[in-house]
Write a protein that holds these residues in place. Sequence first.
Motif, PDB file in Angstrom:
ATOM      1  N   CYS A   1       9.127   1.533  -2.983  1.00 44.28           N
ATOM      2  CA  CYS A   1      10.102   1.340  -1.918  1.00 44.28           C
ATOM      3  C   CYS A   1      10.185   2.574  -1.028  1.00 44.28           C
ATOM      4  O   CYS A   1      10.122   2.477   0.204  1.00 44.28           O
ATOM      5  N   ALA A   2      10.325   3.739  -1.660  1.00 40.89           N
ATOM      6  CA  ALA A   2      10.424   4.971  -0.882  1.00 40.89           C
ATOM      7  C   ALA A   2       9.168   5.197  -0.049  1.00 40.89           C
ATOM      8  O   ALA A   2       9.236   5.612   1.114  1.00 40.89           O
ATOM      9  N   ALA A   3       7.997   4.925  -0.632  1.00 46.55           N
ATOM     10  CA  ALA A   3       6.748   5.082   0.105  1.00 46.55           C
ATOM     11  C   ALA A   3       6.694   4.145   1.301  1.00 46.55           C
ATOM     12  O   ALA A   3       6.213   4.522   2.385  1.00 46.55           O
ATOM     13  N   ALA A   4       7.184   2.915   1.120  1.00 44.18           N
ATOM     14  CA  ALA A   4       7.153   1.940   2.214  1.00 44.18           C
ATOM     15  C   ALA A   4       8.087   2.341   3.346  1.00 44.18           C
ATOM     16  O   ALA A   4       7.761   2.156   4.528  1.00 44.18           O
ATOM     17  N   VAL A   5       9.247   2.899   3.004  1.00 46.05           N
ATOM     18  CA  VAL A   5      10.161   3.368   4.053  1.00 46.05           C
ATOM     19  C   VAL A   5       9.491   4.463   4.874  1.00 46.05           C
ATOM     20  O   VAL A   5       9.493   4.428   6.114  1.00 46.05           O
ATOM     21  N   ARG A   6       8.904   5.427   4.200  1.00 44.65           N
ATOM     22  CA  ARG A   6       8.272   6.536   4.908  1.00 44.65           C
ATOM     23  C   ARG A   6       7.037   6.073   5.685  1.00 44.65           C
ATOM     24  O   ARG A   6       6.709   6.626   6.743  1.00 44.65           O
ATOM     25  N   ARG A   7       6.360   5.067   5.163  1.00 44.02           N
ATOM     26  CA  ARG A   7       5.182   4.528   5.862  1.00 44.02           C
ATOM     27  C   ARG A   7       5.613   3.911   7.190  1.00 44.02           C
ATOM     28  O   ARG A   7       4.951   4.078   8.213  1.00 44.02           O
ATOM     29  N   ALA A   8       6.741   3.171   7.169  1.00 44.25           N
ATOM     30  CA  ALA A   8       7.218   2.509   8.380  1.00 44.25           C
ATOM     31  C   ALA A   8       7.935   3.470   9.323  1.00 44.25           C
ATOM     32  O   ALA A   8       7.842   3.337  10.539  1.00 44.25           O
TER      33      ALA A   8
END
Length: 371
Positions: free
Chosen positions: A18-25
């Motif tokens: 989840c954290a990785a996806a937030v930072r990716r977006a």
Amino acid sequence: MEHADVVVVGGGPAGAACAAAVRRARPDADVLVLDRADFPRDKVCGDGIAPEALDVLAALGIDVPALTAGFPAVPRLRLQGPGGTTVERALHRPSLVVPRAVLDGRLLAQVLATGVRFRRHTVRQVTVRRTHVEVDDVVRAGVMVGADGAESVVRRALGLAPNPPDRLAIAIRGYAPVLPGLDGVQVVTTTDQRWPAYAWSFPIGDGRANVGYGELVSGGVTRTELVAGLHRMLPGVRPEGLRAHRLPLSTGRPRLPGGRVLLAGDAQSLINPLTGEGIFYAVLSGALAGTAAGHGPRAGEVHRRLLRRRLGGHLRASAVTSQLSRWPVLMDAAVRAARADQRVFDDVVALGLADGRLTARTLAATARRLR
């Protein structure tokens, strides 16, 4: 009170994805991960990782070779039905077995390297406001994601009931020397005793295997019975470090909340009801939660839609199959069909370990082998 754009409760695979996806977006987003433990830490699990889970992580920018370094692929799977019928075949794509003490620590470290923050904190209270979410009067955030496992505090704070006993399994897991002939082979074995129940042996690659046994809670089960089931189904196994854990099955998952608070992984009861697999569901639902988090007050609605689009058909198929599997004769027929046809074997594996469907080919092949 400390502020973050997104606060993620739980630093395991669901929370890290989840954290990785937030930072990716949103590379400038302030993401804070809270967990009651420092990493690395152990987590009771079968440790098996389907290649589809690694695909999700790779799409988030995770260095998968570094994540799994030192743990060789396991190319074969042996499946035994409750009547003793056995199939062993090469997997379409090899799985890996990485102890969670290693996997979770490496994964979170990669995510923190992108600028995500981490704090050790035991969450006790969640307060949802119109404009934000508060955690223990310590942290406030625009969106919260509960990725805090089967005993999720965030889920309880939302007033969502736990899974009923007939939608809840319990398993015990330890580590043991690999049994003769099983190095390089993942084993899942079932029995008609205390059905439905299953045991597993997943080799790590260093001469040891993750071994365990699980069954539904609804029939009532004690630790002594779990240990006895493990020895009955894997005779000769010598496990150490046995620990039990609950598995909230996807057949009992709650309706996802709307608004600013989301659930992912075990907290959302995303455990495959056929196999107890949860890492694929965890990283996928976590990644989708991270994508939805950017929608603020509509994050919950967006997360529901994304999950329905991505997993809805599979979850319906696994729920139907879990009901059909209550009849051991059907399970044995499916194993015979998989033994006769590699494509059926691949269908069965995808349904139990990733996001496969109950295909017409598998249904027809199973029906032909009913006795």
